[in-house]
Design a protein around this motif. Structure first.
Motif, mmCIF file in Angstrom:
data_model
loop_
_atom_site.group_PDB
_atom_site.id
_atom_site.type_symbol
_atom_site.label_atom_id
_atom_site.label_comp_id
_atom_site.label_asym_id
_atom_site.label_seq_id
_atom_site.Cartn_x
_atom_site.Cartn_y
_atom_site.Cartn_z
ATOM 1 N N PRO A 34 0.817 -1.211 0.000
ATOM 2 C CA PRO A 34 0.000 0.000 0.000
ATOM 3 C C PRO A 34 0.852 1.263 0.000
ATOM 4 O O PRO A 34 1.940 1.298 0.601
ATOM 5 C CB PRO A 34 -0.811 -0.114 1.295
ATOM 6 N N THR A 35 0.353 2.284 -0.650
ATOM 7 C CA THR A 35 1.075 3.551 -0.758
ATOM 8 C C THR A 35 1.543 4.052 0.598
ATOM 9 O O THR A 35 2.693 4.451 0.779
ATOM 10 C CB THR A 35 0.171 4.600 -1.424
ATOM 11 N N ILE A 36 0.656 4.031 1.588
ATOM 12 C CA ILE A 36 0.999 4.636 2.874
ATOM 13 C C ILE A 36 2.087 3.848 3.600
ATOM 14 O O ILE A 36 2.804 4.405 4.437
ATOM 15 C CB ILE A 36 -0.254 4.806 3.759
ATOM 16 N N GLN A 37 2.263 2.577 3.270
ATOM 17 C CA GLN A 37 3.359 1.823 3.878
ATOM 18 C C GLN A 37 4.701 2.361 3.412
ATOM 19 O O GLN A 37 5.668 2.435 4.187
ATOM 20 C CB GLN A 37 3.234 0.332 3.558
ATOM 21 N N TYR A 38 4.785 2.751 2.142
ATOM 22 C CA TYR A 38 6.008 3.388 1.644
ATOM 23 C C TYR A 38 6.282 4.682 2.407
ATOM 24 O O TYR A 38 7.437 5.011 2.715
ATOM 25 C CB TYR A 38 5.874 3.710 0.161
ATOM 26 N N HIS A 65 -4.163 -1.982 8.804
ATOM 27 C CA HIS A 65 -2.931 -2.397 8.112
ATOM 28 C C HIS A 65 -1.730 -2.342 9.046
ATOM 29 O O HIS A 65 -0.825 -3.190 8.934
ATOM 30 C CB HIS A 65 -2.691 -1.494 6.899
ATOM 31 N N PHE A 66 -1.701 -1.381 9.950
ATOM 32 C CA PHE A 66 -0.555 -1.239 10.850
ATOM 33 C C PHE A 66 -0.799 -1.886 12.217
ATOM 34 O O PHE A 66 -0.003 -1.704 13.134
ATOM 35 C CB PHE A 66 -0.189 0.239 11.015
ATOM 36 N N LEU A 91 5.721 -5.446 10.055
ATOM 37 C CA LEU A 91 4.817 -4.370 9.672
ATOM 38 C C LEU A 91 4.111 -3.784 10.885
ATOM 39 O O LEU A 91 3.978 -2.556 11.016
ATOM 40 C CB LEU A 91 3.792 -4.893 8.657
ATOM 41 N N ALA A 92 3.664 -4.653 11.791
ATOM 42 C CA ALA A 92 2.958 -4.181 12.984
ATOM 43 C C ALA A 92 3.891 -3.479 13.967
ATOM 44 O O ALA A 92 3.442 -2.643 14.764
ATOM 45 C CB ALA A 92 2.257 -5.354 13.662
#
Length: 287
Positions: A34-38, A65-66, A91-92
């Motif tokens: 996902p974009t926001i992960q970048y 997602h987080f 990720l978490a």
């Protein structure tokens, strides 16, 4: 020392309808990320692990997602799929991510104002949630280095074609080096003939806490919203602001054509399918 980052991610995503009717634009994937992960990863790579995401109605997927997904982790562990198990845990745990909701879509300035209690009386980074930076040195780190040197708010900028200056906030100022300007003005989406330069604000900032007082005093501007550029113009009357010409490439994921281009560029960098994908593109273009 910049310890905190704010990521505004409350926009309605109208440029990407109908996909964004039920899915946050910040969750649009570049292949499988996902974009926001970048965006969060850029902050982390810059040494910032305290991150506040300004979300809004219909943005719950960003929070999920987080967060931990214990059921998914257990299933992956049972299947001994440790690569994805470890990635889900990473990720978490990649940052201390907090959330607050912007109650109504009232502009970028208003969204950032929601961060005032979390930030307190210290400078902070702002990373727009629908903008990916592709760079060797994280763009946020570049701005932090400039802040450390000059001590005032810093805005990331990039050159844009003259016929596109009316799409962006544009800055003007005096050059201090090849990459740094001391600003004298900022204009939100000016007409070409009124633009002070072709240097466009590129979605990354280091802001001093005085910005919150300026936002309080900013009337609604374009689109009847509180524009951050207008607040920065007030801030400029009180303290120096600098622009940093970024080293890297900005990808605007909120624009459909840019999204397609970004997906192709990132796909060609992925080792597992870069070559077959390149051959597919060559074959497709030769038809």
């Amino acid at each position: 020392m910049i310890r905190k980052a704010v990521i505004p991610a409350a926009g309605l995503g109208t440029r990407f309808l109908p996909a964004t009717k039920s899915m946050p634009k910040e969750m649009l994937p570049i292949i499988d990320i996902p974009t926001i992960q970048y965006v969060v990863q850029e902050a982390v790579d810059s040494g910032i692990e305290d991150i506040l995401i300004i979300s809004g109605k219909g943005k719950r997927a960003i929070e999920d997602h987080f967060d931990r997904n214990v059921e998914l982790e257990s299933r992956l562990e049972e299947k001994e799929d440790m690569i994805w198990f470890n990635e889900m845990r990473r990720l978490a745990d990649m940052a201390n991510v907090h959330f607050v909701r912007q109650k109504e879509a009232n502009g970028l300035g208003d969204a950032i104002y929601y961060a005032r209690h979390h930030v307190g009386n210290e400078p902070f980074a702002v990373l727009l949630g629908d903008t990916i930076m592709d760079s060797v040195i994280p763009v946020t780190q570049q701005l932090m280095d400039t802040y450390e040197q000059y001590g005032g708010s810093v805005i990331a900028v990039e050159q844009v074609p003259a016929n596109k200056v009316n799409r962006y906030g544009i800055v003007g100022g005096n050059s201090l080096s090849d990459t740094i300007l001391e600003l004298t003005t900022l204009v939100e989406k000016p007409a070409i003939e009124l633009a002070p330069s072709n240097l466009a604000i590129a979605g990354r900032y280091i802001l001093t806490p005085e910005i919150f007082n300026c936002i309080e005093q900013t009337p609604k501007g374009k689109n009847n919203e509180i524009q951050l550029t207008d607040s920065l113009l007030l801030l400029l009357k009180r303290e120096n602001i600098y622009a940093h010409h970024i080293e890297g490439k900005r990808h605007d994921i909120g624009d459909k054509l840019d999204y397609l281009k970004t997906t192709v560029e990132f796909a060609l960098k992925r080792k597992e399918f870069a070559e077959p994908f390149r051959q597919f593109l060559i074959e497709l273009l030769n038809k």
